[in-house]
Design a protein around this motif. Structure first.
Motif, PDB file in Angstrom:
ATOM      1  N   TYR A  44       0.829  -1.201   0.000  1.00  0.00           N
ATOM      2  CA  TYR A  44       0.000   0.000   0.000  1.00  0.00           C
ATOM      3  C   TYR A  44       0.865   1.253   0.000  1.00  0.00           C
ATOM      4  CZ  TYR A  44      -3.452  -3.439   1.622  1.00  0.00           C
ATOM      5  OH  TYR A  44      -4.263  -4.532   1.744  1.00  0.00           O
ATOM      6  N   LEU A  47       2.272   1.761  -3.464  1.00  0.00           N
ATOM      7  CA  LEU A  47       1.247   2.294  -4.368  1.00  0.00           C
ATOM      8  C   LEU A  47       1.076   3.791  -4.158  1.00  0.00           C
ATOM      9  CD1 LEU A  47      -0.855   1.904  -6.520  1.00  0.00           C
ATOM     10  CD2 LEU A  47      -2.488   1.176  -4.764  1.00  0.00           C
ATOM     11  N   LEU A 108       4.014  -0.567 -10.655  1.00  0.00           N
ATOM     12  CA  LEU A 108       2.583  -0.256 -10.585  1.00  0.00           C
ATOM     13  C   LEU A 108       1.753  -1.497 -10.898  1.00  0.00           C
ATOM     14  CD1 LEU A 108       0.593   2.030 -10.072  1.00  0.00           C
ATOM     15  CD2 LEU A 108       0.658   2.564 -12.514  1.00  0.00           C
ATOM     16  N   LEU A 109       2.185  -2.274 -11.888  1.00  0.00           N
ATOM     17  CA  LEU A 109       1.465  -3.504 -12.226  1.00  0.00           C
ATOM     18  C   LEU A 109       1.602  -4.532 -11.115  1.00  0.00           C
ATOM     19  CD1 LEU A 109      -0.185  -5.035 -14.283  1.00  0.00           C
ATOM     20  CD2 LEU A 109       1.938  -5.745 -15.403  1.00  0.00           C
ATOM     21  N   SER A 112      -0.578  -3.466  -8.180  1.00  0.00           N
ATOM     22  CA  SER A 112      -1.984  -3.525  -8.587  1.00  0.00           C
ATOM     23  C   SER A 112      -2.487  -4.962  -8.599  1.00  0.00           C
ATOM     24  CB  SER A 112      -2.157  -2.891  -9.973  1.00  0.00           C
ATOM     25  OG  SER A 112      -1.819  -1.520  -9.952  1.00  0.00           O
ATOM     26  N   THR A 113      -1.680  -5.881  -9.131  1.00  0.00           N
ATOM     27  CA  THR A 113      -2.101  -7.286  -9.120  1.00  0.00           C
ATOM     28  C   THR A 113      -2.123  -7.836  -7.702  1.00  0.00           C
ATOM     29  OG1 THR A 113       0.209  -7.927  -9.576  1.00  0.00           O
ATOM     30  CG2 THR A 113      -1.301  -7.795 -11.453  1.00  0.00           C
ATOM     31  N   LEU A 115      -3.297  -6.360  -5.198  1.00  0.00           N
ATOM     32  CA  LEU A 115      -4.599  -6.013  -4.625  1.00  0.00           C
ATOM     33  C   LEU A 115      -5.645  -7.078  -4.919  1.00  0.00           C
ATOM     34  CD1 LEU A 115      -4.755  -2.211  -5.582  1.00  0.00           C
ATOM     35  CD2 LEU A 115      -4.213  -3.176  -3.338  1.00  0.00           C
ATOM     36  N   HIS A 143       1.584 -12.015 -10.103  1.00  0.00           N
ATOM     37  CA  HIS A 143       2.211 -11.357  -8.953  1.00  0.00           C
ATOM     38  C   HIS A 143       3.299 -12.217  -8.333  1.00  0.00           C
ATOM     39  CE1 HIS A 143       2.211  -8.345  -5.725  1.00  0.00           C
ATOM     40  NE2 HIS A 143       2.408  -9.366  -4.891  1.00  0.00           N
TER      41      HIS A 143
END
Length: 224
Positions: A44, A47, A108-109, A112-113, A115, A143
């Motif tokens: 987190y 991100l 970022l990818l 994001s994955t 999450l 991930h």
């Protein structure tokens, strides 16, 4: 020689905070167990840092702005042939541009994955409830394997590039990222780095942190 401020304080803090968080993510992922709770928390934070860097790329100091290191392909080819320009020794050079954008995109990818990932053992992403089981499986697979290996490879390449520039080109890239200033041959602009810009950075990061908190809460809301 001219001494200029290349990296403003917010950019430097972002950089080293990201370094520590990525190291922490790799360690906690490999240890597993109860440490996966911290793995999620660090994700987190990463991100929020990435969202901050994207925003700071438009309003930050001169050399931190994307406009200062988005180069035309012809400029990249010329640099590879040894025809660099004076500004290439200040901020990100054309090769550095590729490295920065690749790392930002992969990170970022990766977060994001995360999450949407679920290892069915110690960690379940906060947004798992919002997508199908197939999407969760794909996100988890990327991930834990592809994304992880790709990120480690890019980080290793980044470190090797820093060592190459220090040993062979006699260009210390780490020192300016610690102290902010760098000596250059040509009179180039200094990055704005005053109290007002630092407060702006703090506000932006707070907004990004709030956005991540809201995103994470979406999954909990759906469960409710």
């Amino acid at each position: 020689m001219h001494t200029i401020r290349v990296w403003d304080l917010p950019t430097r803090l972002f950089h080293w905070a990201l370094v520590l968080c990525v190291i922490g993510l790799v360690i906690t992922a490999n240890v597993g167990g109860n440490w996966m709770t911290w793995h999620g928390r660090l994700g987190y934070v990463v991100l929020s840092l990435l969202l901050f860097r994207i925003a700071w790329g438009f309003v930050g100091g001169h050399w931190s702005r994307f406009s200062s290191f988005i180069y035309h392909p012809a400029t990249l080819l010329a640099y590879l042939r040894g025809n660099g320009r004076p500004e290439h020794r200040a901020g990100h050079n054309p090769l550095g541009m590729l490295s920065v954008f690749a790392l930002l995109a992969v990170l970022l990818l990766q977060v994001s994955t995360g999450l949407f990932a679920d290892d069915e053992i110690a960690f379940t992403g906060p947004l798992v409830s919002l997508v199908s089981g197939d999407t969760v499986s794909q996100a988890t697979r990327y991930h834990k394997s592809i994304g992880k290996l790709l990120l480690i490879a890019l980080v290793a390449l980044h470190v090797l590039a820093i060592l190459f520039y220090k040993w062979f080109k006699k260009d210390n890239l780490v020192r300016p990222m610690v102290l902010g200033d760098k000596q250059v041959m040509a009179p180039l602009p200094s990055a704005l780095d005053n109290t007002a810009s630092r407060l702006l950075a703090l506000v932006i990061w707070a907004v990004c942190g709030a956005a991540v908190y809201w995103i994470v809460g979406l999954g909990q809301t759906s469960w409710g």
